[in-house]
Write an enzyme that holds these catalytic residues in place. Structure first.
Site, PDB file in Angstrom:
ATOM      1  CD  GLU A 134      -4.231   3.680   7.011  1.00 54.77           C
ATOM      2  OE1 GLU A 134      -5.247   3.323   7.847  1.00 54.77           O
ATOM      3  OE2 GLU A 134      -3.173   3.030   7.311  1.00 54.77           O
ATOM      4  CG  ASP A 152      -0.523  -0.577   2.373  1.00 55.00           C
ATOM      5  OD1 ASP A 152       0.866  -0.694   2.670  1.00 55.00           O
ATOM      6  OD2 ASP A 152      -1.096  -0.869   3.347  1.00 55.00           O
TER       7      ASP A 152
END
Length: 379
Positions: A130, A70
């Site tokens: 997130e 990520d």
């Protein structure tokens, strides 16, 4: 290439990325940095999910295995005091995604030093873990399906494990999660004439107490779950019956049926509150990520092939991760990479403004990825 030769590479990458944290899909500097490195290593990256990248190293067959990092950061004020601290005020790589990118870019460089692979390797640099979930966007794009990816691996740095220790779990590792808001609309009145109003604070108190019963009375005690009310806002002044109140909370469970049961009970509570308090109760639930469920055979293969001192079997945690969207369509393994080190004070939790780690731990992650290449018959 020996993996220890990548020490300077991963350290530099992590620290340079740490200084430019960005949020969600809006990652112009981060995206440009990752693309530049991939081009430098000889890849032709393909744009995905607005600011993400897919890099492919073709093997002798089109069967492909993916490795994912990520890219996004958090709206957190950095408090580490490090020389390479965030240059973006109020933003920080407080969840270690800078380390994840450095690890995967180091692995990308290592892959280019190997002879031709038997299978194709796909490297995923994904935005918005997130929120709101870049993995889902990538899966819906169909690019991994076109590339014949049938397995996927990923890491998360984890300060609750000793530095360099690999955390492994077969089956559930991280929870399915959602968020809820409950808005209570009553009627204001003077405190000296309470019978002329409908008290939203009293209704909110009923909600808080009723929610506690979901875990203790409505769910199987052997099925782990969390229902947490984190905020309650109500009232204006001390001598007025509150006309409005708002609560917000989170739901987490490894089991889908349990998760749905919690949603059902929240709806029933709101209906009941309307009847007993005459206060209107509006429930809004947003589902986020499915549970991270590791493929048991893949995990067992890793465990059987490693020295027992190098890994730790861990209990599932009630954290959430959008890596789960990949696992809905393919077999996958998500692992924790220990970064905890008390002598350095590196025991602060994820999302803390003081979270930090030694970049050398990222080499342990690359070493295991290199080992997985052998387990998957890629070398």
């Amino acid at each position: 290439m020996k993996i220890e030769e990548l020490t300077e590479t991963v350290t530099t990458i992590r620290r340079e990325l740490h200084q430019i944290p960005e949020i969600g899909f809006d990652l112009p500097k981060t995206s440009a940095y990752v693309k530049k490195k991939l081009l430098e290593y000889g890849y032709e990256p393909c744009s995905v999910a607005q600011t993400g990248w897919i890099a492919v190293l073709e093997g002798k067959t089109t069967e492909a295995i993916a490795f994912r990092s990520d890219m996004d950061a958090l709206e957190v004020v950095e408090e580490t005091g490090m020389s390479f601290a965030s240059q973006h005020a109020g933003r920080m790589h407080a969840c270690g995604h800078d380390g994840h990118m450095a690890l995967l870019l180091g692995f990308a460089k290592y892959l280019k030093s190997l002879p031709e692979l038997k299978k194709t390797v796909v490297l995923i640099f994904q935005p918005a873990e997130e929120g709101p979930g870049g993995a889902k966007v990538i899966m819906e794009s169909g690019i991994l399906q076109k590339l014949n990816v049938n397995k996927i691996y990923g890491y998360h740095v984890y300060p609750d494990l000793p530095e360099g220790k690999i955390g492994l779990a077969a089956g559930p590792l991280m929870a399915r999660n959602g968020e809820f808001n409950i808005t209570l609309e009553g009627k204001s009145a003077h405190a000296g004439q309470p019978h002329l109003g409908n008290d939203a604070i009293v209704a909110a108190a009923h909600v808080v107490l009723a929610v506690q019963n979901i875990l203790s009375r409505n769910l199987d005690p052997l099925e782990p779950a969390v229902v947490n009310i984190g905020t309650l806002q109500a009232g204006e002044v001390r001598n007025i019956v509150a006309g409005k109140a708002k609560l917000s909370g989170t739901i987490r469970s490894y089991d889908t049926a349990t998760y749905l049961k919690i949603k059902e009970r929240l709806a029933a509570i709101c209906d009941g509150i309307k009847n007993i308090t005459a206060v209107n109760c509006v429930l809004d639930i947003t589902d986020f990520y499915p549970a991270v469920i590791n493929d048991e055979k893949m995990i067992q293969l890793i465990m059987d092939s490693l020295d027992k001192e190098t890994f730790q079997v861990i209990k599932p945690v009630m954290l959430a991760e959008d890596f789960s969207f990949y696992q809905e369509d393919m077999r996958g393994v998500f692992m924790f990479l220990g970064t905890g080190r008390s002598d350095k004070g590196w025991t602060y939790p994820l999302h803390s403004g003081r979270f930090n780690f030694d970049e050398k731990v990222l080499l342990k992650g690359i070493e295991l990825y290199a080992h997985i290449l052998k387990l998957e018959n890629i070398l």
